[in-house]
Every structure is written in structure tokens, then in C-alpha cells.
Design an enzyme around this catalytic site. Structure first.
Site, PDB file in Angstrom:
ATOM      1  N   CYS A 120       0.821  -1.309  -0.018  1.00 31.28           N
ATOM      2  CA  CYS A 120      -0.012  -0.124  -0.089  1.00 31.28           C
ATOM      3  C   CYS A 120       0.632   1.552  -0.020  1.00 31.28           C
ATOM      4  CB  CYS A 120      -1.026   0.112   1.201  1.00 31.28           C
ATOM      5  SG  CYS A 120      -1.960  -1.398   1.216  1.00 31.28           S
ATOM      6  N   HIS A 259      -3.265   7.018   2.963  1.00 33.23           N
ATOM      7  CA  HIS A 259      -3.886   5.680   2.458  1.00 33.23           C
ATOM      8  C   HIS A 259      -5.122   5.360   2.908  1.00 33.23           C
ATOM      9  CE1 HIS A 259      -3.904   1.669   1.170  1.00 33.23           C
ATOM     10  NE2 HIS A 259      -3.816   1.025   2.393  1.00 33.23           N
ATOM     11  N   ASN A 289     -10.161  -0.224   0.194  1.00 30.99           N
ATOM     12  CA  ASN A 289      -8.546   0.000   0.394  1.00 30.99           C
ATOM     13  C   ASN A 289      -8.101  -0.579  -1.135  1.00 30.99           C
ATOM     14  OD1 ASN A 289      -5.943  -0.554   0.705  1.00 30.99           O
ATOM     15  ND2 ASN A 289      -6.222  -1.642   2.547  1.00 30.99           N
TER      16      ASN A 289
HETATM   17  O1  UT7 Z   1      -3.869  -1.793   3.683  1.00 31.69           O
HETATM   18  C1  UT7 Z   1      -2.851  -2.123   4.813  1.00 31.69           C
HETATM   19  C2  UT7 Z   1      -3.198  -1.474   5.915  1.00 31.69           C
HETATM   20  N1  UT7 Z   1      -4.375  -2.340   6.350  1.00 31.69           N
HETATM   21  C3  UT7 Z   1      -4.693  -2.098   7.671  1.00 31.69           C
HETATM   22  O2  UT7 Z   1      -3.906  -1.605   8.353  1.00 31.69           O
HETATM   23  C4  UT7 Z   1      -6.153  -2.666   8.233  1.00 31.69           C
HETATM   24  C5  UT7 Z   1      -5.956  -2.602   9.615  1.00 31.69           C
HETATM   25  N2  UT7 Z   1      -6.978  -3.125  10.278  1.00 31.69           N
HETATM   26  C6  UT7 Z   1      -8.301  -2.972  10.119  1.00 31.69           C
HETATM   27  O3  UT7 Z   1      -8.625  -1.991   9.298  1.00 31.69           O
HETATM   28  C7  UT7 Z   1      -9.258  -3.381  11.443  1.00 31.69           C
HETATM   29  O4  UT7 Z   1      -8.464  -4.311  12.199  1.00 31.69           O
HETATM   30  C8  UT7 Z   1     -10.421  -4.524  10.628  1.00 31.69           C
HETATM   31  C9  UT7 Z   1     -11.205  -3.579   9.965  1.00 31.69           C
HETATM   32  C10 UT7 Z   1      -9.688  -5.218   9.646  1.00 31.69           C
HETATM   33  C11 UT7 Z   1     -11.165  -5.007  11.554  1.00 31.69           C
HETATM   34  O5  UT7 Z   1     -11.650  -4.380  12.564  1.00 31.69           O
HETATM   35  P1  UT7 Z   1     -11.560  -4.451  14.203  1.00 31.69           P
HETATM   36  O6  UT7 Z   1     -12.071  -3.513  14.874  1.00 31.69           O
HETATM   37  O7  UT7 Z   1      -9.936  -4.726  14.398  1.00 31.69           O
HETATM   38  O8  UT7 Z   1     -12.228  -5.871  14.240  1.00 31.69           O
HETATM   39  P2  UT7 Z   1     -11.594  -7.244  14.927  1.00 31.69           P
HETATM   40  O9  UT7 Z   1     -10.782  -7.878  13.937  1.00 31.69           O
HETATM   41  O10 UT7 Z   1     -11.060  -7.119  16.173  1.00 31.69           O
HETATM   42  O11 UT7 Z   1     -12.861  -8.015  14.947  1.00 31.69           O
HETATM   43  C12 UT7 Z   1     -14.120  -7.886  15.892  1.00 31.69           C
HETATM   44  C13 UT7 Z   1     -15.192  -8.734  15.725  1.00 31.69           C
HETATM   45  C14 UT7 Z   1     -14.783 -10.157  15.639  1.00 31.69           C
HETATM   46  O12 UT7 Z   1     -15.677 -10.875  16.305  1.00 31.69           O
HETATM   47  P3  UT7 Z   1     -15.674 -11.394  17.713  1.00 31.69           P
HETATM   48  O13 UT7 Z   1     -14.391 -12.127  17.802  1.00 31.69           O
HETATM   49  O14 UT7 Z   1     -15.243 -10.443  18.659  1.00 31.69           O
HETATM   50  O15 UT7 Z   1     -16.853 -12.205  18.032  1.00 31.69           O
HETATM   51  C15 UT7 Z   1     -14.612 -10.520  14.293  1.00 31.69           C
HETATM   52  O16 UT7 Z   1     -14.968 -12.012  14.017  1.00 31.69           O
HETATM   53  O17 UT7 Z   1     -15.839  -8.500  14.223  1.00 31.69           O
HETATM   54  C16 UT7 Z   1     -15.798  -9.569  13.730  1.00 31.69           C
HETATM   55  N3  UT7 Z   1     -15.730  -9.344  12.104  1.00 31.69           N
HETATM   56  C17 UT7 Z   1     -16.820  -8.920  11.480  1.00 31.69           C
HETATM   57  N4  UT7 Z   1     -18.035  -9.015  11.832  1.00 31.69           N
HETATM   58  C18 UT7 Z   1     -18.921  -8.797  10.639  1.00 31.69           C
HETATM   59  C19 UT7 Z   1     -14.680  -9.356  11.510  1.00 31.69           C
HETATM   60  N5  UT7 Z   1     -15.264  -8.958  10.196  1.00 31.69           N
HETATM   61  C20 UT7 Z   1     -16.393  -8.899  10.259  1.00 31.69           C
HETATM   62  C21 UT7 Z   1     -17.019  -8.704   9.013  1.00 31.69           C
HETATM   63  N6  UT7 Z   1     -18.455  -8.616   9.547  1.00 31.69           N
HETATM   64  N7  UT7 Z   1     -16.819  -8.088   7.940  1.00 31.69           N
END
Ligand code: UT7
Length: 333
Positions: A120, A259, A289
Site C-alpha cells: 500500500c 492511504h 482499500n
Molecule cells: O492497507 C494495509 C493496511 N491495512 C490495515 O492496516 C488494516 C488494519 N485493520 C483494520 O482495518 C481493522 O482491524 C479491521 C477492519 C480489519 C477489523 O476491525 P477490528 O475493529 O480490528 O475488528 P476485529 O478484527 O477485532 O474483530 C471484531 C469482531 C470479531 O468478532 P468477535 O471475535 O469479537 O466475536 C470478528 O470476527 O468483528 C468480527 N468481524 C466481523 N463481523 C462482521 C470481523 N470481520 C467482520 C465482518 N462482519 N466483515
């Protein structure tokens, strides 16, 4: 590593271009594909929709119209182009480079062509690389393209990644300017955290095999929440550093173009860099993204919508797999 350009020749952005494929995939569409909701995607990422290429579309197919637009706006004929650098994570094939394929489609017969692999952050790395060639004086102009068909490398059964990414291309032409131009750059990498975002299959380590396909190694894999924290710190530090090292303050900057990974990352970067959100350009709601294309698509939209005007100071800042990060501070000319 940070660097100020030499005082001998200022290099600036002469024009921009972009292209996204027409097909739009909304959060509502994704609700029908994986266990997710528009509400979750909007509140956790800010993304509402993304553009997705039709099957069989290659990265060079998206790069071409973006490149053509940037060249046309700069008034440079393809045959007069000296250098073509494409930043991509999703090349048409392992070799030849996307740049050579775009060269052939453009008819840019005099250009030296190569790709940059910095995920990225790729378009930032490519702009800084082009600047170095141009300052040397041997190359008169350079076309930088950031282009991705991420939809071919996303696991459409994995809700934790498939909702985030989109396809598209951005481009800019760089060349000598009498005033303004690039006034600061910053680049850095940390390979010790390469395991946070990667695609294991298809290279020399795991060449394609029935086993690699069964193990889904040809899809990108991401530790989202770990990456989130590093992304915020690295982008905020890099943006602050490039401004400070140019002897400027945040108040001297008109617009920061980060980004476009996640609105929560963008907002946290703004907070850590003491930037009001009015000074931060956001279009991730429309495109998701788009990795190496992200900063260049945003730069093009910022320029076309009048968000930046001649004389304005603009910071482009990115972060991505590698890990890599970088910034470019420019005075719009
Ligand atoms: O381009 C390179 C740079 N990219 C990045 O830096 C991306 C960085 N990361 C992010 O943007 C975020 O970490 C995400 C958007 C990927 C995820 O957000 P988060 O707030 O960190 O969520 P999480 O991974 O901690 O997940 C929270 C919950 C989980 O459920 P439990 O374990 O709490 O029951 C996930 O399973 O959200 C769940 N979850 C979803 N639920 C509905 C993860 N993806 C989804 C989804 N829909 N698409």
C-alpha cells in the site's frame, strides 16, 4: 530514512489520472456473500462500496486508462515518456513487470520501465524513486502508476478481509517545476513484521500446486487489529516527520492525503499528528482499500474537486505490507 531534495532541480507533480472498473460492490451485496452487515462494515471501516474488476481483467488493463489520462493532462505524448514506474501488489503475472505491459499498450517506446513492490506504500515509494531519477537530470519526465486488482487475491469467503478491498488505478506525471514541487520525503520499512499482511502462495516459496490451492495460500492473509495499531503510529510519525524536516508546521499544510485503509485508522492518524479532520482527504467510502492505487486515486480526486490549489502544501502518507511506510510533502504547482 528522510530526505530533503537537493536545491538543484525541483521536481513536482505535473498531472494526475485515475480509473476504476464500472462494477460497484456495495456492503449490501456483501451481506449476501458472507456473514457481515452494512452496519458492521460502515462503523468499523467507513467503507460503503468498492469497485470490482470483471473476471479476466488484469492490473495493466486498469493502469492503462489512468496512465493515459495523466499523460494527456500533462500534454506529454507516450513516445516522449522517459520513465514508467508502476506500484502494485497484484501484477498481471510474476514477470514481465506491469510497467512493461503498460508501456506496450501505451506505445511509450522510449521509456525505461520497472515495478515497485511496497504494497500500500507503493505509490509513495514510486514517487520518491522517480524524483531521484529526475533530479539526476538524465530523465525529463516520469509516469508513476499505482494499480491493483485485489479482488483476484481476496478470499471471498473470509469476512475479515473481503469487505475491505477494492480495485482501481491512479497515476501521476512527474517532471521539473520552477516553483513548489516535492519539498520533503520520508520512507521506512520493518521486515520483522512481514507476517502481519502477506500472500504466501504463488512465489518461489510456495509455487502453485494442488496443495497450495487446497490450503488457500493464494489469498492475502492479514492480522487486522495488530496491523491497525502499527499503521496509526507509523503513518502519524511519518507525516509529522516530513512536515518538521521541511521546517514547517501542521498549520502550514493544506491537506493530508492518507492511504485509504479504514476511517478509524485515518481518524487516529489525524489525532496523533494533531491534524483536524477538515485537513484530511477521505474517499475510502467509495473505493475501499485499493492498496498502491489508493493515494494516487485520492490525489487525483483532491486535485479535480479543487480540494488543493496551486501553492497549497499537501502530504501524501501511506502504510502497508512489508511493513512499509512513507510520506511525500509537496507544494502543488
Ligand atoms: O492497507 C494495509 C493496511 N491495512 C490495515 O492496516 C488494516 C488494519 N485493520 C483494520 O482495518 C481493522 O482491524 C479491521 C477492519 C480489519 C477489523 O476491525 P477490528 O475493529 O480490528 O475488528 P476485529 O478484527 O477485532 O474483530 C471484531 C469482531 C470479531 O468478532 P468477535 O471475535 O469479537 O466475536 C470478528 O470476527 O468483528 C468480527 N468481524 C466481523 N463481523 C462482521 C470481523 N470481520 C467482520 C465482518 N462482519 N466483515
Amino acid at each position: 530514512m528522510s530526505a530533503k531534495p537537493s536545491q538543484t532541480q525541483r521536481i513536482g507533480v505535473l498531472s494526475t489520472g485515475m480509473y476504476v472498473p464500472p462494477k460497484v460492490l456495495t456492503n449490501k451485496d456483501l451481506e449476501r456473500m458472507v456473514d457481515t452487515s452494512d452496519d458492521w462494515i460502515t462503523s468499523r471501516t467507513g467503507i460503503k462500496e468498492r469497485h470490482i474488476a470483471e473476471p479476466g481483467t488484469a492490473t495493466s488493463d486498469l493502469a492503462l486508462p489512468a496512465a493515459e489520462e495523466a499523460l494527456k493532462r500533462a500534454g506529454i505524448a507516450p513516445k516522449d515518456l522517459d520513465l514508467l514506474i508502476t506500484a502494485t501488489t497484484t501484477p498481471d503475472m510474476l514477470f514481465p513487470s506491469v510497467s512493461c505491459l503498460v508501456q506496450q499498450k501505451l506505445g511509450a517506446t522510449s521509456a525505461a520501465c520497472f515495478d515497485i513492490s511496497a504494497a500500500c506504500s507503493g505509490s509513495i515509494y514510486a514517487i520518491i524513486t522517480a524524483q531521484q531519477f529526475l533530479q539526476g537530470g538524465r530523465y525529463r519526465n516520469a509516469l508513476v502508476v499505482g494499480a491493483e486488482v485485489l479482488s483476484s487475491f481476496v478470499d471471498w469467503t473470509d469476512r475479515t478481509t473481503c469487505v475491505l478491498f477494492g480495485d482501481g488505478a491512479g497515476a501521476c506525471v512527474l517532471g521539473p517545476v520552477s516553483r513548489g514541487g516535492i519539498i520533503g520525503t520520508d520512507m521506512g520499512s520493518d521486515g520483522t513484521q512481514s507476517g502481519l499482511l502477506f500472500m504466501p502462495g504463488g512465489g518461489s516459496k510456495y509455487p502453485p500446486s494442488y496443495q497450495s490451492v487446497d490450503q488457500r495460500l493464494h489469498y492475502l492473509q492479514m492480522s487486522g487489529s495488530d496491523l491497525f495499531k502499527v499503521a496509526v503510529r507509523r503513518m502519524a510519525d511519518s507525516a509529522k516527520r516530513v512536515i518538521e524536516q521541511a521546517g514547517l508546521k501542521v498549520d502550514d499544510v493544506k491537506l493530508v492525503i492518507p492511504h485509504q485503509a479504514n476511517i478509524r485508522i485515518v481518524e487516529a492518524v489525524a489525532k496523533f499528528a494533531d491534524l483536524p479532520m477538515e485537513k484530511v482527504f477521505v474517499n475510502l467510502d467509495k473505493y475501499g482499500n485499493t492498496s498502491a492505487a489508493s493515494n494516487l486515486i485520492a490525489l487525483h480526486e483532491a486535485a479535480q474537486t479543487g480540494a488543493i490549489k496551486p501553492g497549497d502544501r499537501v502530504v501524501l502518507v501511506a502504510f502497508g505490507a512489508g511493513l512499509t511506510w512513507g510520506s511525500v510533502l509537496l507544494e502543488w504547482s
